[in-house]
Design an enzyme around this catalytic site. Structure first.
Site, mmCIF file in Angstrom:
data_model
loop_
_atom_site.group_PDB
_atom_site.id
_atom_site.type_symbol
_atom_site.label_atom_id
_atom_site.label_comp_id
_atom_site.label_asym_id
_atom_site.label_seq_id
_atom_site.Cartn_x
_atom_site.Cartn_y
_atom_site.Cartn_z
ATOM 1 N N SER A 45 0.872 -1.184 0.000
ATOM 2 C CA SER A 45 0.000 0.000 0.000
ATOM 3 C C SER A 45 0.902 1.224 0.000
ATOM 4 C CB SER A 45 -0.909 -0.010 1.227
ATOM 5 O OG SER A 45 -0.160 0.092 2.418
ATOM 6 N N HIS A 158 -3.130 -6.109 2.571
ATOM 7 C CA HIS A 158 -2.231 -7.140 3.101
ATOM 8 C C HIS A 158 -2.911 -8.491 3.312
ATOM 9 C CE1 HIS A 158 0.469 -3.750 4.910
ATOM 10 N NE2 HIS A 158 0.521 -3.812 3.606
ATOM 11 N N GLN A 166 -6.345 -1.730 7.309
ATOM 12 C CA GLN A 166 -5.239 -2.605 6.904
ATOM 13 C C GLN A 166 -4.585 -3.323 8.085
ATOM 14 O OE1 GLN A 166 -2.297 -1.214 3.802
ATOM 15 N NE2 GLN A 166 -0.997 -1.034 5.598
ATOM 16 N N GLU A 167 -4.463 -2.594 9.217
ATOM 17 C CA GLU A 167 -3.716 -3.169 10.342
ATOM 18 C C GLU A 167 -4.443 -2.929 11.663
ATOM 19 O OE1 GLU A 167 0.279 -1.594 10.115
ATOM 20 O OE2 GLU A 167 0.277 -1.830 7.938
ATOM 21 N N GLU A 208 1.917 -9.377 7.019
ATOM 22 C CA GLU A 208 2.769 -8.947 8.132
ATOM 23 C C GLU A 208 2.708 -9.911 9.303
ATOM 24 O OE1 GLU A 208 2.146 -4.777 8.917
ATOM 25 O OE2 GLU A 208 3.035 -4.243 6.977
ATOM 26 N N ASP A 245 -3.954 1.018 11.536
ATOM 27 C CA ASP A 245 -3.475 1.694 10.327
ATOM 28 C C ASP A 245 -4.570 1.537 9.291
ATOM 29 O OD1 ASP A 245 -2.328 2.777 8.116
ATOM 30 O OD2 ASP A 245 -0.644 1.372 7.979
ATOM 31 N N GLU A 288 -3.216 5.516 12.155
ATOM 32 C CA GLU A 288 -2.319 5.897 11.062
ATOM 33 C C GLU A 288 -3.123 6.066 9.772
ATOM 34 O OE1 GLU A 288 0.941 3.122 10.893
ATOM 35 O OE2 GLU A 288 1.189 3.425 8.743
ATOM 36 N N ASP A 315 1.776 8.354 7.497
ATOM 37 C CA ASP A 315 2.640 7.410 6.768
ATOM 38 C C ASP A 315 2.644 7.834 5.300
ATOM 39 O OD1 ASP A 315 3.806 5.279 5.434
ATOM 40 O OD2 ASP A 315 2.238 3.836 5.896
ATOM 41 N N LYS A 340 9.915 5.359 7.352
ATOM 42 C CA LYS A 340 10.272 4.176 6.558
ATOM 43 C C LYS A 340 11.415 4.568 5.634
ATOM 44 C CE LYS A 340 5.616 2.152 5.974
ATOM 45 N NZ LYS A 340 4.413 2.243 5.106
ATOM 46 N N HIS A 368 8.770 -0.976 9.423
ATOM 47 C CA HIS A 368 9.064 -1.944 8.356
ATOM 48 C C HIS A 368 8.160 -1.660 7.154
ATOM 49 C CE1 HIS A 368 5.492 -4.748 9.576
ATOM 50 N NE2 HIS A 368 5.159 -3.478 9.564
ATOM 51 N N ARG A 369 8.238 -2.544 6.135
ATOM 52 C CA ARG A 369 7.268 -2.555 5.043
ATOM 53 C C ARG A 369 6.563 -3.911 5.049
ATOM 54 N NH1 ARG A 369 7.394 2.071 1.763
ATOM 55 N NH2 ARG A 369 5.258 1.356 1.482
ATOM 56 N N SER A 370 5.478 -4.010 4.296
ATOM 57 C CA SER A 370 4.770 -5.297 4.276
ATOM 58 C C SER A 370 5.593 -6.384 3.578
ATOM 59 C CB SER A 370 3.391 -5.146 3.635
ATOM 60 O OG SER A 370 3.489 -4.535 2.375
ATOM 61 N N LYS A 391 7.107 -0.222 14.465
ATOM 62 C CA LYS A 391 6.050 -1.039 13.879
ATOM 63 C C LYS A 391 6.736 -2.076 13.019
ATOM 64 C CE LYS A 391 3.125 0.153 10.402
ATOM 65 N NZ LYS A 391 1.916 0.594 9.673
HETATM 66 P P1 PGA Z 1 3.120 -1.197 3.139
HETATM 67 O O1 PGA Z 1 2.263 -1.192 4.456
HETATM 68 O O2 PGA Z 1 4.504 -1.560 3.481
HETATM 69 O O3 PGA Z 1 2.396 -2.196 2.294
HETATM 70 O O4 PGA Z 1 3.026 0.197 2.558
HETATM 71 C C1 PGA Z 1 2.742 -0.725 5.672
HETATM 72 C C2 PGA Z 1 2.014 0.505 6.115
HETATM 73 O O5 PGA Z 1 1.108 1.002 5.414
HETATM 74 O O6 PGA Z 1 2.340 1.044 7.162
HETATM 75 ZN ZN ZN Z 2 0.694 2.721 6.935
#
Ligand code: PGA
Ligand code: ZN
Length: 430
Positions: A45, A158, A166-167, A208, A245, A288, A315, A340, A368-370, A391
């Site tokens: 994302s 994800h 998403q999270e 994740e 998130d 987020e 983010d 990131k 991190h990233r996904s 995170k």
């Molecule tokens: P991404 O997701 O690494 O797929 O962008 C992580 C996030 O959105 O924080």
């Molecule tokens: Zn995010």
């Protein structure tokens, strides 16, 4: 004779990330013979304003996702440009990378190629001095272990379920050490598996490492986290906060935010009311990306009404970019930065963003990233910068636990000097 810390050669290769897609790993060799490796993660994302990730586009290989061109760039013109520079001068190396690339979004050489070199340089410099990376980055006083934002339920981009958010994370800030926080998180994770199984849901994992059950309501997902926390013997709110998130940029559909699980299509004001109702009802401490990457007015209005009780994290809004962050600080669009490194493409620029945020009173979550690798640099980055928050996913999948295990090792090494950030770093204000 060559100085011990001078960059002598670069090697790069295409490796696999945790989703089975190719990514780049870079190995730096210094004058003294010290070698260090860094591997670059990848998002799903991704924010519209991130630095450019270079992919070959050759459909014959990895469905176009190969990174051979980035590998060649590292071993060719990037190597020519940085050889002879001192790895102790991270800024000089990163400036040289930027100058060579010559674009504002690193699209010529690729942010993935540049970040690999940048991170491997820092790792080699630390190794050559015989000190841990967090100390190289943070100096003598670095000693704060971050509160982990543990992503136990995966939705959005994800997972292949209907969860819009998403999270769904737990934040065990009430623990007294990082190690204890990690244990609480793992215990809650396993109770959650039982609860999902009891409810007849599968417990397959998302990108994740969190579970990706076929739930479709945000409330349902949060209720599962609360029940798991309680059944594991911890108090939601007091000991363990909930964080979301939304990755709301992914929800935008014809100018509206589409919540498919809830069957809603909301304007920004409606979505703000939706978040407010959730925060009223549940012990949510942090959200987020509650709105899209360019919906500045919505962010600003939401921060004005909710910023005093909620950490509001940019983010995809900030993409670890100082210019966008400056605007967000001026407009009071958020009170926290998600950092990131691969969104911006060099370590120095990541540190700039973290410093800019901290100086303006924003909190920082290193992330991190996904799509990840076994690389643990972000664990050291969190301790080195004293961000107090990290995170890095769930309590399963090696690419996630690698970072947690690195933090355990750092806490161990710091001994009585280690300090767990707990709730201290969480920003709720303005
Ligand atoms: P991404 O997701 O690494 O797929 O962008 C992580 C996030 O959105 O924080
Ligand atoms: Zn995010």
């Amino acid at each position: 004779m060559m100085t011990a810390t001078v960059l002598r050669s670069l090697r790069a290769r295409e490796i696999l990330d945790s989703r089975g897609h190719p990514t780049i790993a870079v190995e730096v060799t210094l004058g003294a013979g010290t070698r260090a490796l860094a591997a670059v993660p990848a998002g799903a994302s991704t924010g519209a304003h991130e630095a450019h990730e270079r992919r070959d586009g050759d459909q014959e290989r990895y469905h176009g996702r190969g990174v051979r061109q980035a590998v060649q760039a590292v071993e060719g013109e990037i190597q020519d440009a940085v050889i002879g520079l001192d790895a102790m001068d991270q800024r000089v190396v990163d400036d040289a990378l930027n100058e060579l690339d010559g674009t504002s979004d690193k699209s010529r050489l690729g942010a993935n190629a540049l970040l690999g070199v940048s991170l491997a340089t820092a790792r080699a410099a630390a190794q050559c001095q015989g000190i841990p990376l967090y100390r190289h980055l943070g100096g003598l006083t670095a000693r704060i272990l971050p509160a982990p934002f543990m992503n136990l339920l995966n939705g959005g981009a994800h997972a292949r379920n209907r969860l819009d958010v998403q999270e769904f994370m737990i934040v065990p800030s009430g623990a007294s050490t990082f190690g204890e926080a990690l244990r609480w998180g793992a215990e809650i994770f396993h109770v959650l598996a039982d609860l999902l199984a009891e409810a007849g849901h599968g417990i397959g994992l998302g990108d994740e490492g969190g579970f990706a059950p076929p739930l479709d309501s945000t409330e349902d997902a949060i209720e599962f986290l609360l029940r798991a926390t309680e059944r594991a013997g911890y108090q939601p709110g007091e000991q363990v906060g909930i964080a979301l998130d939304a990755a709301a940029g992914e929800l935008l559909d014809n100018g509206r935010y589409r919540l498919k699980g809830e069957d809603l299509a909301l304007e920004a004001g409606g979505l703000a009311a939706y978040w407010t109702a959730l925060v009223d009802r549940y012990p949510i401490v942090s959200i987020e990306d509650p709105f899209g990457d360019d919906d500045w007015n919505a962010w600003q209005a939401f921060a004005a009404t909710e910023g005093n009780r909620l950490q509001i994290v940019g983010d995809d809004l900030f993409v670890t970019n100082v210019d966008r962050l400056d605007r967000g600080i001026r407009d009071r669009a958020a009170n926290a930065l998600l950092a990131k490194p691969n969104q911006v493409g060099t370590l120095s620029e990541t540190l700039d963003a973290i410093r800019t945020a901290a100086a303006a009173g924003l909190s920082v979550i290193v992330s991190h990233r996904s799509g990840e690798t076994e690389d643990t640099t972000i664990a050291d980055l969190a301790v080195g910068t004293g961000s107090g928050q990290i995170k890095t996913g769930s309590l399963a999948r090696g690419e996630r636990t690698a970072k947690y295990n690195r933090l355990l090792a750092i806490e161990d090494e710091l001994g009585s000097g280690a300090q767990y950030a707990g709730w201290q770093a969480l920003r709720r204000g303005r």
